[in-house]
Write a protein that holds these residues in place. Structure first.
Motif, mmCIF file in Angstrom:
data_model
loop_
_atom_site.group_PDB
_atom_site.id
_atom_site.type_symbol
_atom_site.label_atom_id
_atom_site.label_comp_id
_atom_site.label_asym_id
_atom_site.label_seq_id
_atom_site.Cartn_x
_atom_site.Cartn_y
_atom_site.Cartn_z
ATOM 1 N N ALA A 139 2.812 19.921 3.331
ATOM 2 C CA ALA A 139 3.611 19.011 2.543
ATOM 3 C C ALA A 139 2.484 17.723 2.510
ATOM 4 C CB ALA A 139 4.986 18.664 2.909
ATOM 5 N N GLU A 140 2.761 17.170 1.132
ATOM 6 C CA GLU A 140 2.355 15.699 0.839
ATOM 7 C C GLU A 140 3.313 14.684 1.291
ATOM 8 O OE1 GLU A 140 -1.092 15.767 -2.164
ATOM 9 O OE2 GLU A 140 1.114 15.674 -3.361
ATOM 10 N N LEU A 141 2.564 13.692 2.618
ATOM 11 C CA LEU A 141 4.324 12.516 1.969
ATOM 12 C C LEU A 141 3.325 11.734 1.558
ATOM 13 C CD1 LEU A 141 4.818 13.312 6.114
ATOM 14 C CD2 LEU A 141 6.077 14.098 3.548
ATOM 15 N N LEU A 155 0.491 -1.258 0.049
ATOM 16 C CA LEU A 155 0.401 -0.269 -0.147
ATOM 17 C C LEU A 155 1.244 1.128 -0.466
ATOM 18 C CD1 LEU A 155 -2.390 -0.878 2.914
ATOM 19 C CD2 LEU A 155 -3.193 -0.313 0.321
ATOM 20 N N ARG A 156 1.139 2.600 -1.285
ATOM 21 C CA ARG A 156 1.193 3.615 -0.397
ATOM 22 C C ARG A 156 -0.027 4.329 -0.736
ATOM 23 N NH1 ARG A 156 6.244 4.916 -4.388
ATOM 24 N NH2 ARG A 156 7.195 3.842 -2.959
ATOM 25 N N GLN A 157 0.090 5.359 0.479
ATOM 26 C CA GLN A 157 -1.231 6.190 0.811
ATOM 27 C C GLN A 157 -0.670 7.207 1.100
ATOM 28 O OE1 GLN A 157 -3.808 3.377 2.991
ATOM 29 N NE2 GLN A 157 -1.978 2.854 4.096
ATOM 30 N N SER A 208 7.599 -0.839 -1.759
ATOM 31 C CA SER A 208 7.385 0.094 -0.823
ATOM 32 C C SER A 208 8.767 0.874 -1.009
ATOM 33 C CB SER A 208 8.091 -0.469 0.913
ATOM 34 O OG SER A 208 6.775 -0.897 0.775
ATOM 35 N N SER A 209 9.681 0.512 -1.335
ATOM 36 C CA SER A 209 10.741 1.655 -2.015
ATOM 37 C C SER A 209 10.793 2.119 -3.400
ATOM 38 C CB SER A 209 12.121 1.281 -1.707
ATOM 39 O OG SER A 209 12.536 -0.336 -2.062
ATOM 40 N N ALA A 210 9.707 1.391 -4.018
ATOM 41 C CA ALA A 210 9.831 2.173 -5.631
ATOM 42 C C ALA A 210 9.779 3.666 -5.651
ATOM 43 C CB ALA A 210 9.090 1.132 -5.939
ATOM 44 N N PRO A 211 10.711 3.910 -6.591
ATOM 45 C CA PRO A 211 10.386 5.397 -7.001
ATOM 46 C C PRO A 211 9.057 5.801 -7.331
ATOM 47 C CG PRO A 211 12.339 4.989 -7.671
ATOM 48 C CD PRO A 211 11.596 3.378 -7.458
ATOM 49 N N GLN A 212 8.243 4.987 -8.704
ATOM 50 C CA GLN A 212 7.116 4.910 -8.887
ATOM 51 C C GLN A 212 6.283 3.161 -8.577
ATOM 52 O OE1 GLN A 212 6.690 7.026 -12.285
ATOM 53 N NE2 GLN A 212 4.694 6.463 -12.499
ATOM 54 N N ARG A 228 5.841 12.910 -4.944
ATOM 55 C CA ARG A 228 5.925 13.773 -5.967
ATOM 56 C C ARG A 228 4.762 14.163 -6.359
ATOM 57 N NH1 ARG A 228 10.769 15.275 -8.475
ATOM 58 N NH2 ARG A 228 12.410 13.880 -7.854
ATOM 59 N N SER A 229 4.151 13.167 -7.380
ATOM 60 C CA SER A 229 3.376 13.255 -8.182
ATOM 61 C C SER A 229 2.516 11.439 -8.500
ATOM 62 C CB SER A 229 2.257 13.994 -9.492
ATOM 63 O OG SER A 229 3.538 13.493 -10.562
ATOM 64 N N GLY A 230 0.934 11.294 -8.324
ATOM 65 C CA GLY A 230 0.574 10.286 -8.270
ATOM 66 C C GLY A 230 0.994 9.458 -7.911
ATOM 67 N N SER A 231 1.686 8.747 -7.469
ATOM 68 C CA SER A 231 2.264 7.451 -7.111
ATOM 69 C C SER A 231 3.930 7.173 -6.611
ATOM 70 C CB SER A 231 2.276 5.972 -7.540
ATOM 71 O OG SER A 231 2.288 5.905 -8.681
ATOM 72 N N SER A 232 4.335 8.305 -7.883
ATOM 73 C CA SER A 232 5.979 8.633 -7.483
ATOM 74 C C SER A 232 5.956 9.550 -7.084
ATOM 75 C CB SER A 232 6.233 9.288 -8.768
ATOM 76 O OG SER A 232 5.485 10.546 -8.587
ATOM 77 N N ILE A 233 7.233 9.348 -6.085
ATOM 78 C CA ILE A 233 8.306 9.895 -4.681
ATOM 79 C C ILE A 233 9.747 10.559 -5.900
ATOM 80 C CG2 ILE A 233 6.961 8.640 -3.007
ATOM 81 C CD1 ILE A 233 9.854 7.089 -2.889
ATOM 82 N N VAL A 234 10.058 11.260 -3.628
ATOM 83 C CA VAL A 234 10.721 12.279 -3.617
ATOM 84 C C VAL A 234 12.391 10.838 -3.917
ATOM 85 C CG1 VAL A 234 12.877 14.323 -3.773
ATOM 86 C CG2 VAL A 234 9.683 13.968 -3.754
ATOM 87 N N ALA A 235 12.597 10.954 -4.722
ATOM 88 C CA ALA A 235 13.552 9.114 -4.058
ATOM 89 C C ALA A 235 14.742 9.896 -3.526
ATOM 90 C CB ALA A 235 13.771 8.732 -5.614
ATOM 91 N N SER A 236 15.228 10.581 -3.072
ATOM 92 C CA SER A 236 16.597 10.881 -2.591
ATOM 93 C C SER A 236 15.407 11.601 -0.682
ATOM 94 C CB SER A 236 16.866 12.575 -2.645
ATOM 95 O OG SER A 236 16.109 13.398 -2.971
ATOM 96 N N SER A 237 14.642 11.337 -0.893
ATOM 97 C CA SER A 237 13.574 11.551 0.740
ATOM 98 C C SER A 237 13.326 10.395 1.166
ATOM 99 C CB SER A 237 12.295 12.988 0.548
ATOM 100 O OG SER A 237 11.781 12.099 -0.448
#
Length: 328
Positions: free
Chosen positions: A142-144, A63-65, A175-179, A100-109
């Motif tokens: 912020a969006e997390l 789950l990515r919430q 869980s660790s996938a960038p997107q 970042r947007s959608g299911s993507s995250i800022v990988a460095s964070s």
């Protein structure tokens, strides 16, 4: 000063809501205070736990919430809930990152969270668990993205059906996938109960407690246009470091169970047990008591019962006031 600023921000929301009442939460040993406690963990996001009788379970899925915090801080911890589960819940590989947007995250964070040094935890039925605090400098609003792997089968999920925020579900441990590729989407929140932040500047949290008007029944998903969202924005713009926690449930009533536990029965868990809560805005639950047919309560009787409901926990004493002044 802080109470005046909070009351001013709430007063600006009255045109958007119905019958709200600001209730300062006061310790039983002393009077109301705006000073920071020794442990300054403060709720920045929370959601009301609900039981799920749909039969939905999770097995070998991530789950990515997505959550939008209200107030910022320097460290973060999460609360995972198995409140309405019927069996132990296994949770593994929890990650926290900026979205970042959608299911993507800022990988460095991206940060992996732990439980007493472990990357996995088993939570008994009816219980919850906090992750270890992690340094994470998060600004207000912020969006997390919170990602968790569920090896499962989980059994019945503790969830919130109408979160008004798109979340993502993917097979395997991602869980660790960038997107997330080919992810399914959901508008519900599962197992994630709250997110706390810590910072010396924090002055507490306000719980918005009510039914569909508070939960955001007519708000567009992913828009952050519910009135508690707007309150968080107004407080931030006024420079007030106060968390805003939306604990609304559509259809909820003040005194009668039905759309989950009544406000009276869930008040201690959903209000008093939030981290560093100082105020509660008691909103639209009584509307649903009056709207039932036939209604066993008159408006006058409900007005008398609200203070009794908010005083139900022996650990606190509570005095009620509206945005314009006392409502004794």
């Amino acid at each position: 000063m802080i109470c005046t600023g909070l009351r001013s921000a709430i007063a600006q929301m009255v045109a958007l809501t119905a019958g709200i009442c600001l209730v300062p939460v006061v310790s039983a040993q002393g009077g109301a205070t705006a000073s920071a406690p020794d442990s300054n963990w403060t709720g920045t996001w929370a959601i009301a736990a609900m039981s799920n009788d749909s039969g939905k379970i999770f097995t070998d899925q991530t789950l990515r919430q997505i959550v939008r915090v209200s107030v910022g801080g320097k460290r973060v911890r999460l609360k995972i809930s198995n409140l309405f589960g019927t069996q132990p819940l296994s949770v593994e590989d929890i990650h926290l990152a900026f979205r970042r947007s959608g299911s993507s995250i800022v990988a460095s964070s991206d940060r992996q969270l732990r439980f007493d040094g472990n990357t996995k935890v088993v939570i008994p039925a009816g219980a919850s668990a906090f992750t270890e605090p992690v340094p994470f400098d998060v600004p207000a609003l912020a969006e997390l993205a919170v990602s968790m792997y569920l090896p499962g089968p989980t059994g019945p999920a503790t969830f919130h059906g109408s979160a008004h925020q798109t979340s993502y579900l993917q097979a395997g441990d991602a869980s660790s996938a960038p997107q997330m590729e080919n992810a399914k989407t959901s508008n519900s929140i599962y197992f994630l109960a709250s997110l706390d932040v810590e910072s010396p500047s924090l002055r507490g949290a306000v719980v918005t407690f009510g039914a569909s008007i508070t939960e955001g029944y007519t708000a567009a998903d992913d828009s952050d246009h519910r009135w508690p969202d707007q309150l968080a924005l107004r407080l931030t713009n006024q420079g007030l470091s106060i968390g805003v926690l939306n604990l609304g449930i559509s259809g909820n009533r003040l005194l009668v169970n039905g759309a989950e536990e009544s406000a009276e029965n869930r008040f201690e868990r959903d209000v008093l047990q939030q981290s560093n809560v100082r105020w509660v805005i008691f909103s639209d639950d009584p509307i649903n008591d009056l709207g039932s047919r036939p209604s066993p309560y008159s408006y006058a009787k409900l007005a008398l019962l609200i203070p009794a409901t908010t005083k139900s926990a022996s650990s606190v004493s509570i005095s009620a006031e509206s945005p314009e002044g006392p409502t004794t």
